[in-house]
Write a protein that holds these residues in place. Structure first.
Motif, PDB file in Angstrom:
ATOM      1  N   VAL A  75      32.325  65.620  53.845  1.00 41.21           N
ATOM      2  CA  VAL A  75      31.253  65.584  52.852  1.00 41.21           C
ATOM      3  C   VAL A  75      29.749  64.607  53.476  1.00 41.21           C
ATOM      4  O   VAL A  75      30.050  63.987  54.210  1.00 41.21           O
ATOM      5  CB  VAL A  75      31.273  64.814  51.481  1.00 41.21           C
ATOM      6  N   ARG A  76      29.200  65.316  53.973  1.00 41.79           N
ATOM      7  CA  ARG A  76      27.450  65.213  55.258  1.00 41.79           C
ATOM      8  C   ARG A  76      26.913  64.114  53.971  1.00 41.79           C
ATOM      9  O   ARG A  76      26.632  64.343  52.763  1.00 41.79           O
ATOM     10  CB  ARG A  76      26.998  66.251  56.092  1.00 41.79           C
ATOM     11  N   PRO A  77      25.579  63.548  54.944  1.00 40.44           N
ATOM     12  CA  PRO A  77      24.939  63.103  53.665  1.00 40.44           C
ATOM     13  C   PRO A  77      24.348  64.019  53.613  1.00 40.44           C
ATOM     14  O   PRO A  77      23.774  65.154  54.354  1.00 40.44           O
ATOM     15  CB  PRO A  77      23.965  61.956  54.801  1.00 40.44           C
ATOM     16  N   GLY A  78      23.587  64.152  51.574  1.00 41.95           N
ATOM     17  CA  GLY A  78      22.788  65.034  51.058  1.00 41.95           C
ATOM     18  C   GLY A  78      23.388  65.734  50.469  1.00 41.95           C
ATOM     19  O   GLY A  78      23.156  67.324  49.831  1.00 41.95           O
ATOM     20  N   THR A  79      24.572  65.620  50.819  1.00 43.28           N
ATOM     21  CA  THR A  79      25.519  67.274  50.289  1.00 43.28           C
ATOM     22  C   THR A  79      25.659  66.750  48.269  1.00 43.28           C
ATOM     23  O   THR A  79      26.831  65.921  48.196  1.00 43.28           O
ATOM     24  CB  THR A  79      26.650  67.512  51.061  1.00 43.28           C
ATOM     25  N   ILE A  80      25.388  67.653  47.656  1.00 41.18           N
ATOM     26  CA  ILE A  80      25.759  67.375  46.231  1.00 41.18           C
ATOM     27  C   ILE A  80      27.471  67.653  45.565  1.00 41.18           C
ATOM     28  O   ILE A  80      28.010  69.141  46.681  1.00 41.18           O
ATOM     29  CB  ILE A  80      24.989  67.852  45.528  1.00 41.18           C
ATOM     30  N   HIS A  81      28.230  67.179  45.426  1.00 45.00           N
ATOM     31  CA  HIS A  81      28.689  67.264  45.204  1.00 45.00           C
ATOM     32  C   HIS A  81      29.777  66.701  44.060  1.00 45.00           C
ATOM     33  O   HIS A  81      29.564  65.845  43.358  1.00 45.00           O
ATOM     34  CB  HIS A  81      30.119  66.979  46.803  1.00 45.00           C
ATOM     35  N   ARG A  82      31.399  67.496  43.384  1.00 43.72           N
ATOM     36  CA  ARG A  82      32.138  67.195  42.352  1.00 43.72           C
ATOM     37  C   ARG A  82      33.334  67.375  42.610  1.00 43.72           C
ATOM     38  O   ARG A  82      33.507  68.238  42.857  1.00 43.72           O
ATOM     39  CB  ARG A  82      30.803  67.284  40.843  1.00 43.72           C
ATOM     40  N   MET A  83      33.871  66.365  41.987  1.00 42.56           N
ATOM     41  CA  MET A  83      35.771  66.765  42.187  1.00 42.56           C
ATOM     42  C   MET A  83      36.269  66.673  40.921  1.00 42.56           C
ATOM     43  O   MET A  83      35.539  65.939  39.887  1.00 42.56           O
ATOM     44  CB  MET A  83      36.053  64.952  42.803  1.00 42.56           C
ATOM     45  N   VAL A  84      37.433  68.077  40.260  1.00 44.03           N
ATOM     46  CA  VAL A  84      37.414  68.520  39.094  1.00 44.03           C
ATOM     47  C   VAL A  84      38.777  68.145  39.183  1.00 44.03           C
ATOM     48  O   VAL A  84      39.097  68.965  40.131  1.00 44.03           O
ATOM     49  CB  VAL A  84      36.940  69.663  38.345  1.00 44.03           C
ATOM     50  N   ALA A  85      39.967  67.607  38.898  1.00 45.53           N
ATOM     51  CA  ALA A  85      41.160  67.420  38.636  1.00 45.53           C
ATOM     52  C   ALA A  85      41.739  68.694  37.405  1.00 45.53           C
ATOM     53  O   ALA A  85      41.653  68.544  36.934  1.00 45.53           O
ATOM     54  CB  ALA A  85      41.535  65.831  37.975  1.00 45.53           C
ATOM     55  N   VAL A  86      42.405  68.990  38.889  1.00 42.79           N
ATOM     56  CA  VAL A  86      42.898  70.424  37.952  1.00 42.79           C
ATOM     57  C   VAL A  86      44.172  70.281  37.608  1.00 42.79           C
ATOM     58  O   VAL A  86      45.071  70.361  37.191  1.00 42.79           O
ATOM     59  CB  VAL A  86      43.308  71.487  38.857  1.00 42.79           C
ATOM     60  N   THR A  87      45.122  69.135  38.557  1.00 41.54           N
ATOM     61  CA  THR A  87      46.372  68.253  37.706  1.00 41.54           C
ATOM     62  C   THR A  87      45.933  66.725  38.131  1.00 41.54           C
ATOM     63  O   THR A  87      44.979  66.701  39.204  1.00 41.54           O
ATOM     64  CB  THR A  87      47.769  68.337  38.560  1.00 41.54           C
ATOM     65  N   ASP A  88      46.377  65.946  37.966  1.00 42.45           N
ATOM     66  CA  ASP A  88      46.318  64.705  38.429  1.00 42.45           C
ATOM     67  C   ASP A  88      46.452  64.531  39.399  1.00 42.45           C
ATOM     68  O   ASP A  88      47.256  65.543  39.850  1.00 42.45           O
ATOM     69  CB  ASP A  88      47.876  63.770  38.137  1.00 42.45           C
ATOM     70  N   VAL A  89      45.808  63.710  40.491  1.00 38.28           N
ATOM     71  CA  VAL A  89      45.471  64.115  41.828  1.00 38.28           C
ATOM     72  C   VAL A  89      45.084  62.860  42.081  1.00 38.28           C
ATOM     73  O   VAL A  89      44.677  61.928  42.099  1.00 38.28           O
ATOM     74  CB  VAL A  89      44.220  65.327  42.090  1.00 38.28           C
ATOM     75  N   ASP A  90      45.153  62.609  43.896  1.00 39.08           N
ATOM     76  CA  ASP A  90      44.667  61.607  44.385  1.00 39.08           C
ATOM     77  C   ASP A  90      44.588  61.757  45.620  1.00 39.08           C
ATOM     78  O   ASP A  90      44.776  62.414  46.621  1.00 39.08           O
ATOM     79  CB  ASP A  90      46.331  60.893  44.818  1.00 39.08           C
ATOM     80  N   VAL A  91      43.738  61.223  45.806  1.00 43.21           N
ATOM     81  CA  VAL A  91      42.445  61.311  46.621  1.00 43.21           C
ATOM     82  C   VAL A  91      41.763  60.257  48.037  1.00 43.21           C
ATOM     83  O   VAL A  91      41.208  59.605  47.223  1.00 43.21           O
ATOM     84  CB  VAL A  91      40.956  61.978  46.186  1.00 43.21           C
ATOM     85  N   ILE A  92      42.162  60.329  48.853  1.00 41.40           N
ATOM     86  CA  ILE A  92      41.725  59.653  49.829  1.00 41.40           C
ATOM     87  C   ILE A  92      40.576  59.516  50.082  1.00 41.40           C
ATOM     88  O   ILE A  92      40.112  60.667  50.099  1.00 41.40           O
ATOM     89  CB  ILE A  92      43.067  59.568  51.504  1.00 41.40           C
ATOM     90  N   GLU A  93      39.474  58.822  50.340  1.00 37.67           N
ATOM     91  CA  GLU A  93      38.054  58.963  50.233  1.00 37.67           C
ATOM     92  C   GLU A  93      37.847  57.519  51.267  1.00 37.67           C
ATOM     93  O   GLU A  93      37.913  56.916  50.843  1.00 37.67           O
ATOM     94  CB  GLU A  93      37.182  58.541  49.180  1.00 37.67           C
ATOM     95  N   VAL A  94      37.068  58.025  52.366  1.00 33.65           N
ATOM     96  CA  VAL A  94      36.256  56.527  53.164  1.00 33.65           C
ATOM     97  C   VAL A  94      34.831  57.209  53.534  1.00 33.65           C
ATOM     98  O   VAL A  94      35.039  58.828  53.501  1.00 33.65           O
ATOM     99  CB  VAL A  94      37.496  56.843  54.433  1.00 33.65           C
TER     100      VAL A  94
END
Length: 94
Positions: A75-94
């Motif tokens: 996700v580059r700076p300025g990119t509008i985004h949203r995460m939506v879980a279809v199932t329980d989800v684990d996301v590593i975010e750095v």
């Protein structure tokens, strides 16, 4: 490590400095995070387990990207985004 409970699940903050933060986001099925963007911050997302839909772009032209375990998105700076879980989800975010 620090756990932060959220309405959509929780996050485990496993690394934190003035320059970066490493988190594990656990998002419950059917829940979504707020649409957001960052002026300066870069983020890289790695799906550890589960399935989610990543919404990218402004409301009038949202791209929806289905993401599964092992998928990565920068996700580059300025990119509008949203995460939506279809199932329980684990996301590593750095």
């Amino acid at each position: 490590m620090r756990r932060v409970d959220k309405p959509w699940g929780h996050e485990l903050i496993w690394a934190e400095t003035p320059r970066y933060v490493g988190k594990l986001l656990h998002i419950l099925t059917g829940h979504r995070l707020s649409r957001q963007y960052h002026r300066v911050k870069d983020e890289t997302l790695l799906i550890q387990s589960g399935e989610m839909e990543l919404e990218i772009g402004p409301a009038e032209s949202i791209e929806k990207r289905r993401m599964l375990a092992g998928d990565v998105f920068h996700v580059r700076p300025g990119t509008i985004h949203r995460m939506v879980a279809v199932t329980d989800v684990d996301v590593i975010e750095v």
